[in-house]
Design a protein around this motif. Structure first.
Motif, PDB file in Angstrom:
ATOM      1  N   PRO A   1      25.438   7.502  32.538  1.00 38.15           N
ATOM      2  CA  PRO A   1      24.500   7.803  31.442  1.00 38.15           C
ATOM      3  C   PRO A   1      25.084   7.374  30.097  1.00 38.15           C
ATOM      4  O   PRO A   1      26.255   7.662  29.810  1.00 38.15           O
ATOM      5  CB  PRO A   1      24.341   9.325  31.520  1.00 38.15           C
ATOM      6  N   LEU A   2      24.301   6.700  29.295  1.00 34.90           N
ATOM      7  CA  LEU A   2      24.801   6.272  27.984  1.00 34.90           C
ATOM      8  C   LEU A   2      25.172   7.476  27.123  1.00 34.90           C
ATOM      9  O   LEU A   2      26.072   7.396  26.290  1.00 34.90           O
ATOM     10  CB  LEU A   2      23.759   5.415  27.284  1.00 34.90           C
ATOM     11  N   SER A   3      24.491   8.592  27.352  1.00 33.94           N
ATOM     12  CA  SER A   3      24.783   9.807  26.581  1.00 33.94           C
ATOM     13  C   SER A   3      26.154  10.384  26.908  1.00 33.94           C
ATOM     14  O   SER A   3      26.688  11.191  26.142  1.00 33.94           O
ATOM     15  CB  SER A   3      23.702  10.862  26.834  1.00 33.94           C
ATOM     16  N   SER A   4      26.724   9.970  28.048  1.00 31.69           N
ATOM     17  CA  SER A   4      28.035  10.496  28.441  1.00 31.69           C
ATOM     18  C   SER A   4      29.184   9.681  27.864  1.00 31.69           C
ATOM     19  O   SER A   4      30.346  10.019  28.068  1.00 31.69           O
ATOM     20  CB  SER A   4      28.149  10.511  29.972  1.00 31.69           C
ATOM     21  N   VAL A   5      28.876   8.601  27.153  1.00 34.11           N
ATOM     22  CA  VAL A   5      29.893   7.706  26.591  1.00 34.11           C
ATOM     23  C   VAL A   5      29.903   7.832  25.071  1.00 34.11           C
ATOM     24  O   VAL A   5      28.844   7.906  24.440  1.00 34.11           O
ATOM     25  CB  VAL A   5      29.621   6.243  26.997  1.00 34.11           C
ATOM     26  N   THR A   6      31.104   7.877  24.494  1.00 39.55           N
ATOM     27  CA  THR A   6      31.239   7.857  23.034  1.00 39.55           C
ATOM     28  C   THR A   6      31.416   6.419  22.585  1.00 39.55           C
ATOM     29  O   THR A   6      32.332   5.732  23.043  1.00 39.55           O
ATOM     30  CB  THR A   6      32.452   8.688  22.578  1.00 39.55           C
ATOM     31  N   PHE A   7      30.524   5.951  21.719  1.00 44.58           N
ATOM     32  CA  PHE A   7      30.618   4.593  21.200  1.00 44.58           C
ATOM     33  C   PHE A   7      31.194   4.632  19.792  1.00 44.58           C
ATOM     34  O   PHE A   7      30.735   5.411  18.944  1.00 44.58           O
ATOM     35  CB  PHE A   7      29.244   3.919  21.186  1.00 44.58           C
ATOM     36  N   LYS A   8      32.207   3.806  19.555  1.00 47.14           N
ATOM     37  CA  LYS A   8      32.740   3.629  18.210  1.00 47.14           C
ATOM     38  C   LYS A   8      32.292   2.265  17.716  1.00 47.14           C
ATOM     39  O   LYS A   8      32.617   1.240  18.327  1.00 47.14           O
ATOM     40  CB  LYS A   8      34.266   3.753  18.203  1.00 47.14           C
ATOM     41  N   TRP A   9      31.556   2.260  16.615  1.00 46.64           N
ATOM     42  CA  TRP A   9      30.923   1.054  16.121  1.00 46.64           C
ATOM     43  C   TRP A   9      31.690   0.474  14.937  1.00 46.64           C
ATOM     44  O   TRP A   9      32.134   1.209  14.059  1.00 46.64           O
ATOM     45  CB  TRP A   9      29.493   1.359  15.680  1.00 46.64           C
ATOM     46  N   PHE A  10      31.812  -0.857  14.937  1.00 44.28           N
ATOM     47  CA  PHE A  10      32.545  -1.549  13.874  1.00 44.28           C
ATOM     48  C   PHE A  10      31.688  -2.663  13.285  1.00 44.28           C
ATOM     49  O   PHE A  10      30.770  -3.175  13.936  1.00 44.28           O
ATOM     50  CB  PHE A  10      33.858  -2.108  14.417  1.00 44.28           C
ATOM     51  N   SER A  11      32.027  -3.042  12.052  1.00 47.84           N
ATOM     52  CA  SER A  11      31.210  -4.037  11.356  1.00 47.84           C
ATOM     53  C   SER A  11      31.485  -5.459  11.807  1.00 47.84           C
ATOM     54  O   SER A  11      30.607  -6.323  11.715  1.00 47.84           O
ATOM     55  CB  SER A  11      31.441  -3.933   9.845  1.00 47.84           C
ATOM     56  N   GLU A  12      32.703  -5.738  12.302  1.00 43.07           N
ATOM     57  CA  GLU A  12      33.079  -7.099  12.665  1.00 43.07           C
ATOM     58  C   GLU A  12      33.287  -7.238  14.174  1.00 43.07           C
ATOM     59  O   GLU A  12      33.597  -6.253  14.860  1.00 43.07           O
ATOM     60  CB  GLU A  12      34.356  -7.522  11.936  1.00 43.07           C
TER      61      GLU A  12
END
Length: 569
Positions: free
Chosen positions: A174-185
């Motif tokens: 499930p995508l809800s079970s994953v923590t995504f860290k987002w970056f600009s580059e």
């Protein structure tokens, strides 16, 4: 660029910032980021054509350099814009009618255009990424299923969003079970970041709480010490490995051109000439690449200009050649397949549906947006093309006899390790005692799932494993049967499991053919495991007994293999 950064790190000329200097972004829809209002496309005889730093865009540069646009009565001005938000703003402001990106990027932008009363029309597929992008994981993550509860780093609004989501969804995570860290580059930028980490690659290097990172292949190779497994030396992470690249997931990232619907309505003939010109340029480029030894001057001129435009340095020819090696031009027939579904399930409609579903789930889109194809009349679009009738047939990737022998050897050595190592996904089919036939009607759902994975992960090896239940052999041992008798029973079970595997494989291939889907038969290798790897030993219930009788489609990532699994040339 990645090689240069690694060298500078080794020399101590630059230093990585501490993990606390990670500058992450909040994931929110692009429609909430862009405030530009739509204006009509600027009138005039010329129009601007955006490009991004990707091997497929070399064909667009080739079209310009060979004056193919002018030959087709088009006054096109090419330019590079890797900041996708700026591309979207320029298109909204009417500075260009076109948008250049992956299908994930186009879908992220579609909501912005809809808000402004303008739809997007996808008019051309350029390439599939076939080796240029990868998911790199730490040593504690051996399979996609183990990403549940983990942290993944990637660029926001970049080319890897839908790629990461596809891996997770195919694995049932499930995508809800994953923590995504987002970056600009996407990678370490060439400008000064004031000590801040603004890309997923360096975040993965510095922050061991990040379990996986989406990266372009040069960065992935650096993180994993050339793909052999990270040693922990400068630029790599100890134990890190490439879990899956687009060499395996070869039908996930589609690079396309979209155009504003209002412009398309008023300038359909011009847009058709534009797409036809790109197809001509693609054919011409591939001919040049095949004959570069005899056309070195022309080849070097194109590579130098491409390096200047795409990399900012005319001498960066090896980098451009690497980009070219990692993309698969689809050509005329590939465009027919992508827009009509002829021979494939990996279509504009399919990708749009799965991308928007995932984007809404993680908060990158608020609502579904209709994205249409151009609806070309392909006989008209094919004008001036040489390879229109060269319908692509799946190329045999593997020597099935050698692969089967290798698998048998690995299973004999360690069946459990074989099941774990490099297994991405699996589809199980259970059958009744003494069953020998597998009808399309009965197993359509299982076959459809296997077919979808096979087409999406077109570079994978799919092992069709037959398994038998061990209960009869366990009882024979309990009753004191001789070792010879037990071995004979084991061999009989193995032979039977192989025959069932072959029957399922043939039924699956018939199912694909019946549904007019092209598959590479060499991608599917039958093996019989007999009773060496039961799910339950001993089975204690009727349900466990039934679960042991199974055929497994095991989807394997084989990029690290060096001998029998090397694809055929």
């Amino acid at each position: 660029m990645s090689v240069l950064v690694t060298l500078l790190l080794c020399l101590g000329l630059i230093s990585a910032a501490p993990a606390q200097n990670l500058e992450t972004l909040q994931a929110k829809p692009l429609v909430d980021q862009i405030r530009v209002k739509a204006k009509p496309v600027k009138s005039g005889n010329s129009f601007k054509v955006p490009m991004i730093t990707w091997g497929g865009d070399v064909a667009t540069i080739h079209a310009d350099q060979q004056k193919l646009f002018k030959k087709n009565n088009l006054n096109a001005e090419i330019f590079v814009e890797n900041n996708f938000a700026k591309q979207v703003e320029a298109c909204l402001k009417g500075e260009t009618p076109y948008l250049r990106g992956t299908m994930g990027m186009i879908n992220a932008a579609a909501e912005v255009f809809q808000k402004n009363g303008v739809d997007l029309v996808v008019v051309y597929q350029m390439t599939w990424s076939n080796g240029g992008d990868a998911m790199v994981v730490r040593k504690n993550v051996r399979k996609p299923q183990r990403l549940k509860g983990k942290t993944v780093a990637l660029q926001l609004y970049g080319p890897h969003m839908d790629y990461a989501f596809n891996i997770l969804k195919t694995a049932g995570v499930p995508l809800s079970s994953v923590t995504f860290k987002w970056f600009s580059e996407l990678t370490l930028p060439t400008f000064d970041t004031d000590g801040k980490i603004i890309d997923p690659v360096n975040a993965f290097l510095e922050d061991d709480s990040i379990d996986a990172a989406m990266a372009i292949i040069p960065d992935a190779m650096n993180l994993t010490s050339g793909g052999r497994g990270g040693t922990g030396s400068a630029g790599s992470v100890k134990g890190a490995k490439i879990m899956v690249s687009t060499k395996t997931a070869s039908r996930v990232i589609a690079d396309v051109y979209a155009v504003r619907a209002d412009y398309f309505k008023n300038n359909r003939a011009e847009v058709e000439r534009f797409v036809n010109t790109l197809l001509q340029a693609q054919e011409s480029l591939q001919t040049l690449l095949q004959n570069k030894a005899s056309q070195q001057a022309r080849y070097q001129q194109l590579m130098s200009r491409s390096a200047d435009l795409l990399m900012g340095a005319p001498q960066a020819v090896p980098d451009v050649e690497g980009l070219l090696a990692d993309c698969e031009f689809v050509g005329f027939q590939g465009n027919v397949a992508f827009f009509t579904g002829k021979g494939t399930s990996r279509t504009l409609a399919k990708l749009t549906s799965e991308i928007q579903s995932a984007f809404k789930e993680v908060g990158l889109m608020k609502q579904s947006v209709k994205i249409e194809g151009a609806g070309w009349q392909y006989d008209k679009l094919s004008k001036g093309l040489k390879f229109v009738n060269a319908a692509p047939q799946p190329k045999k990737k593997f020597d099935t006899k050698k692969v089967a022998a290798k698998i048998e050897s690995q299973i004999s050595a360690e069946a459990t390790e074989w099941a774990e190592d490099d297994t991405l996904f699996q589809v199980e089919i259970n059958f009744a005692p003494n069953q020998s036939t597998f009808s399309e009607e009965q197993y359509a759902s299982d076959f459809s799932k296997a077919l979808e994975i096979a087409q999406t992960y077109g570079g994978s090896l799919i092992v069709v494993e037959g398994h038998s239940d061990p209960l009869g052999i366990l009882r024979a041992r309990e009753k004191g049967k001789t070792p010879v008798e037990v071995r004979q029973m084991e061999q009989k079970a193995k032979n039977l499991s192989l025959e069932r595997s072959k029957s399922v494989r043939q039924a699956f291939l018939s199912f694909a053919a019946h549904n007019k889907m092209q598959v590479d038969e060499s991608q599917f290798v039958s093996v019989g495991l007999g009773v060496v790897s039961p799910k339950f030993s001993p089975p204690r219930t009727k349900e466990e007994w039934a679960a042991n009788r199974r055929v497994v489609f095991r989807i394997k990532q084989v990029e690290a293999e060096l001998d029998e699994f090397v694809p055929l040339k």
